[in-house]
Scaffold this active site. Structure first.
Site, PDB file in Angstrom:
ATOM      1  CB  THR A  22      -1.028   0.042   1.269  1.00  0.00           C
ATOM      2  OG1 THR A  22      -1.815   1.028   1.049  1.00  0.00           O
ATOM      3  CG2 THR A  22      -0.252  -0.143   2.565  1.00  0.00           C
ATOM      4  CE  LYS A  65      -7.652   5.291  -2.541  1.00  0.00           C
ATOM      5  NZ  LYS A  65      -8.407   4.080  -1.614  1.00  0.00           N
ATOM      6  CD1 TRP A  74      -3.145   4.609  -1.969  1.00  0.00           C
ATOM      7  CD2 TRP A  74      -3.992   6.632  -1.643  1.00  0.00           C
ATOM      8  NE1 TRP A  74      -3.977   4.432  -1.034  1.00  0.00           N
ATOM      9  CE2 TRP A  74      -4.597   5.519  -0.555  1.00  0.00           C
ATOM     10  CE3 TRP A  74      -4.337   7.941  -1.533  1.00  0.00           C
ATOM     11  CZ2 TRP A  74      -5.526   5.728   0.408  1.00  0.00           C
ATOM     12  CZ3 TRP A  74      -5.348   8.256  -0.332  1.00  0.00           C
ATOM     13  CH2 TRP A  74      -5.777   7.089   0.560  1.00  0.00           C
TER      14      TRP A  74
HETATM   15  P1  ADP Z   1      -8.470   0.268  -1.281  1.00  0.00           P
HETATM   16  O1  ADP Z   1      -7.821  -0.353  -2.145  1.00  0.00           O
HETATM   17  O2  ADP Z   1      -9.481  -0.391  -0.415  1.00  0.00           O
HETATM   18  O3  ADP Z   1      -8.673   1.732  -1.435  1.00  0.00           O
HETATM   19  P2  ADP Z   1      -6.238   1.482   0.204  1.00  0.00           P
HETATM   20  O4  ADP Z   1      -5.380   0.867   1.589  1.00  0.00           O
HETATM   21  O5  ADP Z   1      -5.491   1.809  -0.932  1.00  0.00           O
HETATM   22  O6  ADP Z   1      -7.477   0.461   0.027  1.00  0.00           O
HETATM   23  O7  ADP Z   1      -6.902   2.740   0.740  1.00  0.00           O
HETATM   24  C1  ADP Z   1      -7.553   3.160   2.159  1.00  0.00           C
HETATM   25  C2  ADP Z   1      -7.975   4.306   2.426  1.00  0.00           C
HETATM   26  O8  ADP Z   1      -8.826   4.885   1.426  1.00  0.00           O
HETATM   27  C3  ADP Z   1      -8.663   4.643   3.583  1.00  0.00           C
HETATM   28  O9  ADP Z   1      -7.734   4.470   4.664  1.00  0.00           O
HETATM   29  C4  ADP Z   1      -9.241   5.685   3.408  1.00  0.00           C
HETATM   30  O10 ADP Z   1      -8.433   7.101   3.499  1.00  0.00           O
HETATM   31  C5  ADP Z   1      -9.698   5.812   2.074  1.00  0.00           C
HETATM   32  N1  ADP Z   1     -11.127   4.887   1.774  1.00  0.00           N
HETATM   33  C6  ADP Z   1     -11.489   3.874   1.591  1.00  0.00           C
HETATM   34  N2  ADP Z   1     -12.538   3.972   1.708  1.00  0.00           N
HETATM   35  C7  ADP Z   1     -13.412   4.993   1.669  1.00  0.00           C
HETATM   36  C8  ADP Z   1     -14.643   5.262   1.877  1.00  0.00           C
HETATM   37  N3  ADP Z   1     -15.479   4.664   1.666  1.00  0.00           N
HETATM   38  N4  ADP Z   1     -14.808   6.783   1.887  1.00  0.00           N
HETATM   39  C9  ADP Z   1     -13.883   7.601   2.368  1.00  0.00           C
HETATM   40  N5  ADP Z   1     -12.337   7.263   2.086  1.00  0.00           N
HETATM   41  C10 ADP Z   1     -12.244   5.749   1.864  1.00  0.00           C
END
Ligand code: ADP
Length: 539
Positions: free
Chosen positions: A181, A435, A440
């Site tokens: 990540t 994001k 990211w």
């Molecule tokens: P993913 O691949 O599930 O997006 P990451 O580890 O790359 O996982 O990202 C996780 C982060 O994304 C969380 O810590 C948060 O900041 C953001 N995030 C994930 N889901 C949500 C959501 N439903 N609403 C707002 N932010 C979110």
């Protein structure tokens, strides 16, 4: 009770035994192919035996660079079935980060989609541990490649053993998978998933109050299989005998709509950008989406308008969920409680647009700056801390473990409020990351690059809301006195372009006289974000 280990091989065995006729519909670069779970099981065993012949040993990592399709699904089970560790590599990382994670994980073999081969060819000389490359392709011949030794996936399978026995001496706490990540700055951080974690997380996906995934579903994971294991859906779907539709490479909203309609998809999952695209497609074309019983949306906040339109206009239930790589990912999901169903529409929508309540099995704490838990009044803000059986307890061989894992809790870096019902709403993030479309972008890396320019005095990069991508970077730049009025945006773009992927480049560069700062001299990014929130960017 019996202490029976929870392992991935028993999930695949269940699919082969009880759901042999159920199907996996897989789109690859050459078209759509259908396999039964009996066939997938056999191919998985052949792959496991082939990897063993290539010298992969228990505990070793095997990397995948692949889209969502049946071969990737086979790797999901063959690698852990051999006792090895499935390392899904995010193909959208910068090439140097891909090199870093392959070397850091010490991948022994890489399974690569044919169209992604050039990605690895460019960096092959920097890979320290990879002993073999396997190309996943529909074509009989391998593409011309400088990779070696290189193998054809289907040829390996042909020579593999269809009766290969999945390794039995596996402890449920042994690693089964890993995924890196992005960090605020520096290299990505590795998260290792245990067999037990994946099995329990799969069970959580089947609960009626979460995704309620079942044998009757036709599940289409749109979220990439290199993003937290497509949110764990392929694992759970195999276990439950759920029909799967895998959308493959370079899909468009039209293609997704066509696949949903043709294969009668009941449940699908992805980031808001995907659903905004699908919505536009539905508004333009004539599709029958009545098979869909749930769209799972996470990774970024789901806009209220998006939830509303899917539900009111298209009658498709839209489920907002939250998680992260460190949490497998499902931990929080938004559903109305039984006694909230009769609230006025707007009030229901307000609840549903929040990230939601905790999934059974997971615990949380929300801690304010003073280290105390905040009041559950929907107003006080604090950092979300999580613990549970599918939440990581460290980063793989990484110093940064200390920052995020303390006293048995994962410090998520997400700032939330909690209301009286225990429903969380994300209001900010401490991670200095942006994001964009589910991927990211490091503001710190962009700032450092800009500040290395000879005419730049200071630069701060912030996330600005964007209709399609949720967030896009905008750079605020203070030029040195002698450069003011002389250096142009274009010059700075030309300077950044060779250093970053195109999608990392800021949507705009705004010149300022000074950047607002905190009392200790840090950039006051909140103020900048507020100032720029309506800044509609060029793209
Ligand atoms: P993913 O691949 O599930 O997006 P990451 O580890 O790359 O996982 O990202 C996780 C982060 O994304 C969380 O810590 C948060 O900041 C953001 N995030 C994930 N889901 C949500 C959501 N439903 N609403 C707002 N932010 C979110």
């Amino acid at each position: 009770m019996m202490n029976v280990p929870l392992t991935l091989s028993s999930m695949m065995e269940r699919a082969e035994t009880y759901f042999a006729k159920k199907q996996v519909i897989s789109r690859t670069s050459s078209g759509v192919h259908t396999f039964t779970y009996r066939e997938i099981g056999e191919r998985t065993r052949r792959l496991a035996s082939a990897l063993e012949k290539l010298g992969v040993k228990k505990g070793e990592r095997v990397g995948t660079l692949a889209w969502n399709h049946h071969r990737h699904l086979e790797a999901y089970f063959a690698i852990p079935g051999l006792g090895a560790v499935l390392h899904t590599i995010n193909i959208r990382l910068a090439p140097q980060q891909i090199v870093y994670i392959i070397n850091h994980a010490e991948d022994q073999v890489l399974l690569i989609d044919d169209d992604l081969v050039p990605l690895i060819e460019k960096v092959k000389d920097e890979l320290k541990t990879v002993k073999a490359f396997v190309i996943m392709t529909d074509k009989d011949e391998l593409p011309e490649t400088s990779l070696e030794p290189v193998y054809h996936y289907e040829n390996l399978l042909e020579e593999g053993n269809p009766g290969f026995e999945f390794v039995k001496d596996i402890d449920e706490n042994d690693p089964a998978g890993m995924c890196y990540t992005s960090a605020t700055t520096g290299n990505p951080k590795g998260v290792v998933y245990s067999h037990r974690g994946i099995v329990l997380h799969s069970m959580a996906l089947g609960l009626a109050d979460t995704a309620a995934l079942s044998e009757r579903d036709v599940a289409m994971p749109v979220v990439p299989m290199f993003h937290v294991n497509a949110w764990g859906l392929p694992f759970a779907a195999v276990w439950f005998g759920t029909t799967q539709v895998m959308p493959g490479p370079y899909f468009t909203p039209k293609l997704l709509a066509d696949m949903i309609q043709e294969h009668q998809v009941t449940l699908t999952a992805g980031v808001p950008t995907i659903w905004l695209g699908l919505l536009k497609e539905l508004e333009e074309g004539d599709y029958d989406m009545s098979s869909l019983r749930a769209i799972l949306c996470g990774g970024s906040a789901a806009p209220k308008g998006l939830i509303h339109t899917f539900e009111s206009k298209y009658k498709i239930p839209f489920v907002h969920a939250y998680g992260m790589t460190e949490t497998s990912p499902l931990v929080v999901l938004s559903r109305l409680k039984s006694y909230q169903q009769d609230l006025p529409e707007e009030a229901r929508l307000d609840i549903r647009a929040k990230q939601g309540g905790l999934v059974p099995g997971v615990e949380m704490k929300v801690v304010g700056k003073d280290g105390k838990e905040v009041a559950w009044n929907g107003e006080e803000m604090g950092e979300l801390l999580l613990r549970g059986p599918w939440i990581a307890d460290e980063y793989y061989q990484d110093e940064r473990t200390k920052e995020a894992f303390q006293d048995g809790w994962l410090h998520t870096g997400d700032v939330v409020t909690v209301d009286e019902e225990g429903v969380i709403k994300i209001v900010d993030r401490t991670k200095d990351l942006i994001k964009s479309g589910g991927e990211w972008i490091s503001s710190v890396d962009l700032e450092n690059a800009l500040m290395a320019h000879e005419d730049v005095f200071e630069a701060a990069v912030v996330a600005v809301p964007h209709e399609k991508w949720q967030e896009r970077p905008v750079a605020c730049v203070v030029l040195k006195d002698n450069a003011r009025g002389k250096v142009t945006k274009e010059e700075l773009y030309d300077y950044l372009k060779p250093q970053f992927a195109k999608w990392w480049l800021p949507d705009d560069i705004v010149f300022m006289d000074e950047i607002p700062k905190t009392s200790v001299g840090k950039f006051l990014k909140r103020a900048l974000r507020e100032q720029l929130k309506d800044h509609h960017s060029a793209s």
